[in-house]
Design an enzyme around this catalytic site. Structure first.
Site, PDB file in Angstrom:
ATOM      1  N   SER A  82      29.621 -47.126 -21.136  1.00  0.00           N
ATOM      2  CA  SER A  82      28.718 -48.234 -20.792  1.00  0.00           C
ATOM      3  C   SER A  82      28.740 -48.683 -19.344  1.00  0.00           C
ATOM      4  O   SER A  82      27.930 -49.526 -18.960  1.00  0.00           O
ATOM      5  CB  SER A  82      29.019 -49.441 -21.672  1.00  0.00           C
ATOM      6  OG  SER A  82      28.380 -49.270 -22.896  1.00  0.00           O
ATOM      7  N   LYS A 102      29.398 -59.130 -16.965  1.00  0.00           N
ATOM      8  CA  LYS A 102      28.692 -58.806 -18.211  1.00  0.00           C
ATOM      9  C   LYS A 102      28.900 -59.914 -19.241  1.00  0.00           C
ATOM     10  O   LYS A 102      29.987 -60.528 -19.278  1.00  0.00           O
ATOM     11  CB  LYS A 102      29.235 -57.464 -18.717  1.00  0.00           C
ATOM     12  CG  LYS A 102      28.550 -56.908 -19.948  1.00  0.00           C
ATOM     13  CD  LYS A 102      29.133 -55.521 -20.283  1.00  0.00           C
ATOM     14  CE  LYS A 102      28.538 -54.911 -21.516  1.00  0.00           C
ATOM     15  NZ  LYS A 102      29.077 -53.579 -21.811  1.00  0.00           N
ATOM     16  N   SER A 146      25.810 -49.827 -22.377  1.00  0.00           N
ATOM     17  CA  SER A 146      25.347 -51.154 -22.709  1.00  0.00           C
ATOM     18  C   SER A 146      25.347 -52.140 -21.537  1.00  0.00           C
ATOM     19  O   SER A 146      24.713 -53.189 -21.631  1.00  0.00           O
ATOM     20  CB  SER A 146      26.239 -51.735 -23.812  1.00  0.00           C
ATOM     21  OG  SER A 146      27.582 -51.821 -23.376  1.00  0.00           O
TER      22      SER A 146
HETATM   23  N1  GLN Z   1      26.715 -45.915 -25.706  1.00  0.00           N
HETATM   24  C1  GLN Z   1      28.000 -46.054 -26.310  1.00  0.00           C
HETATM   25  C2  GLN Z   1      27.891 -46.781 -27.626  1.00  0.00           C
HETATM   26  O1  GLN Z   1      26.819 -47.204 -27.964  1.00  0.00           O
HETATM   27  C3  GLN Z   1      28.949 -46.723 -25.374  1.00  0.00           C
HETATM   28  C4  GLN Z   1      29.025 -48.190 -25.478  1.00  0.00           C
HETATM   29  C5  GLN Z   1      30.039 -48.797 -24.565  1.00  0.00           C
HETATM   30  O2  GLN Z   1      30.652 -48.115 -23.751  1.00  0.00           O
HETATM   31  N2  GLN Z   1      30.246 -50.076 -24.732  1.00  0.00           N
HETATM   32  O3  GLN Z   1      28.862 -46.929 -28.320  1.00  0.00           O
END
Ligand code: GLN
Length: 508
Positions: free
Chosen positions: A183, A84, A159
């Site tokens: 994410s 990532k 994400s």
């Molecule tokens: N969807 C969650 C957020 O927007 C998780 C993001 C993540 O795990 N990096 O914070």
């Protein structure tokens, strides 16, 4: 001849692939060519932020030459991995999907990257993601949105959307993401692959661009548990460069799984042999299944599934968990507070984007740089985080959320006194249409209902792609164990995947 050869890449696991390398019927170069051809052909998916084409081929050639020279291969010899765009890789770009880091190259590698390379992995590229890992749909990125390969109109989740799609569409064998509130697990769920978030502190965060440091954890995407187990045991463990990494020894997950499958050993954490209904005690959170936001078809499939587990001899009990509605607010207060502090380093002085506004003095220089450099969602979170930490609101929001976190931890301890596994949906719906939730951030945040819990209390969680919705999209279940019980989690997952046919990704 060569063309046909690499098109026939059909290994279902790292082990199978490495056996072919050993025999000499396949080479690391063949594998890289196979993936590069797919990456180019499926470039509309937008999974990659930076592709290391030439370098991957060179690494493959070096590994092939080492093999011919009889040099002992590493445990990830030739394994093609994507990471990532928040994981640092020395002398390579890393931008967290943000304009503010455009043009920045890492000065050092993350500890996970060092481990992968030492064991002979080939890093094929950095994968697209939501800016600074903030999002659930991979629609907030300077590289544009990532598309779900099963339906390009739909989001891949976020994400780590690029990491999920890279495995879904076979653009690499395995990928790394980061999971602060889901994410890894949620995009895995939306894409029909396996996604694991280990215990907080199991994997070093050194070299991971921070979103919310007390929640962040590097996670893995793959198509089978054996590959995840092998890579996990290689990248997990104490790191003097990350004081929050755990000193607990790392079990040989892959070997334990292999022996267990043959009935040769038992899990030290629980006594179980794969393929037989295990003695794991499973808790299902009643409020999670009854939650009004849960898609009715997912609810009824999960209910049937739980019934079936009972018939198979599993001990499953529905327990009440009345804290569910506090989870998302607590998560968004605490993570935005941490983010507002973590992201203060992006000031245009030390790295990344710097405003070109002439004669910008202080504080205009910072204001301009940050206003130009950050996207809308990141700005929203920095503002929210600054607000909840500000005097007058600190007690009302930040302190309260911390108390919720402590109560949740306490409640979780009680659950695991009695149970080994908690089962829940991974997400309230299957992958949604792109643009559907972009104008309503609260709706987007609420969709994190089932995943943020594991990050709030630091436990491991995995999403397993077991079902297909009548809308054609996959969805899975999430299993969680107590901290540092990854071996149980992996064994339980393998058990389920052997008994229930996993979602099969159509060939693209
Ligand atoms: N969807 C969650 C957020 O927007 C998780 C993001 C993540 O795990 N990096 O914070």
């Amino acid at each position: 001849m060569q063309l046909l050869h690499y098109l026939l890449f059909s290994f279902t696991s790292i082990h199978e692939y490495q056996e072919a390398l050993k025999e000499g019927s396949y080479s690391c170069r063949d594998a890289v060519i196979f993936y590069l051809e797919r990456i180019h052909r499926l470039s509309y998916l937008n999974a990659f932020a930076h592709l290391y084409e030439k370098e991957s081929l060179q690494t493959a050639d070096k590994l092939d030459a080492d093999h011919s020279a009889g040099i002992m291969p590493g445990r990830l010899h030739g394994v093609v991995i994507g990471i990532k765009d928040v994981i640092c890789y020395r002398d390579h770009p890393v931008t967290a999907g943000s304009h503010i880091l455009e043009g920045f190259h890492s000065l050092y590698s993350a500890t996970v990257v060092e481990h992968l390379i030492r064991e002979g992995a080939i890093i094929i590229g950095h994968l697209n993601c939501d800016e600074f890992a903030m999002g659930s749909s991979n629609e907030n990125s300077i590289y544009g949105r990532v598309k779900n390969a099963l339906d390009p109109e739909k989001v891949p989740g976020g994400s780590s959307g690029g990491s999920a799609v890279a495995v879904q569409a076979s653009l690499c064998m395995l990928s790394l993401g980061s999971d602060t509130g889901g994410s890894v697990r949620q995009p895995a769920d939306f894409c029909g692959v396996i996604g694991l978030k280990p215990t907080y502190g199991r994997i070093s965060r050194y070299g991971l661009i921070a979103y919310a440091s007390s929640f962040d954890q590097i996670g893995l995407f793959a198509r089978n548990i054996k590959d995840i187990s092998l890579v996990l045991e290689i990248i997990a463990g104490f790191d003097p460069k990350d004081s929050t990494s755990s000193r607990r020894p790392v079990p040989s997950y892959a070997e334990r799984l292999r022996l267990n499958a043959q009935g040769l050993t038992q899990n030290a954490e629980r006594s179980t042999v794969i393929g037989q209904p295990s003695s794991y005690k499973i808790a299902v959170l009643k409020e999670a299944l009854e939650h009004p936001s849960l898609d009715p078809e997912i609810r009824s499939k999960l209910r049937d599934f739980i019934g079936d587990l009972r018939l198979k001899g599993y001990q499953v009990k529905e327990i009440s968990f009345d804290l569910l509605d506090y989870i998302v607010p607590a998560y968004y207060i605490l993570t935005t507070a941490e983010a507002s502090s973590n992201l203060s380093r992006f000031d245009g002085v030390r790295y990344g984007h710097r405003t070109k506004v002439p004669d910008a003095g202080f504080p205009e220089f910072y204001q301009e740089t940050r206003s130009e450099g950050f996207g809308k969602e990141v700005k929203r979170r920095i503002l929210l985080g600054t607000f909840v930490l500000s005097s007058g609101y600190y007690e009302a929001y930040f302190s309260k959320a911390q108390k919720v976190r402590r109560i949740l931890t306490e409640r979780t301890r009680l659950i695991f006194n009695e149970f080994d596994i908690i089962l829940s949906p991974t997400a309230p719906s299957t992958a949604f249409k792109s643009g559907e939730k972009t104008s309503d951030p609260v709706a987007m945040y609420l969709a994190d209902l089932y995943t943020v819990y594991a990050n709030l209390v630091g436990i491991p969680g995995i999403s397993l792609p077991l079902f297909t919705h009548t809308n054609g999209m996959p969805f899975g279940i999430q299993a969680m164990t107590n901290q540092f019980r990854e071996l149980s989690l992996l064994q339980f997952s393998e058990e389920l995947l052997q008994q229930y046919k996993s979602y099969e990704i159509p060939t693209l």
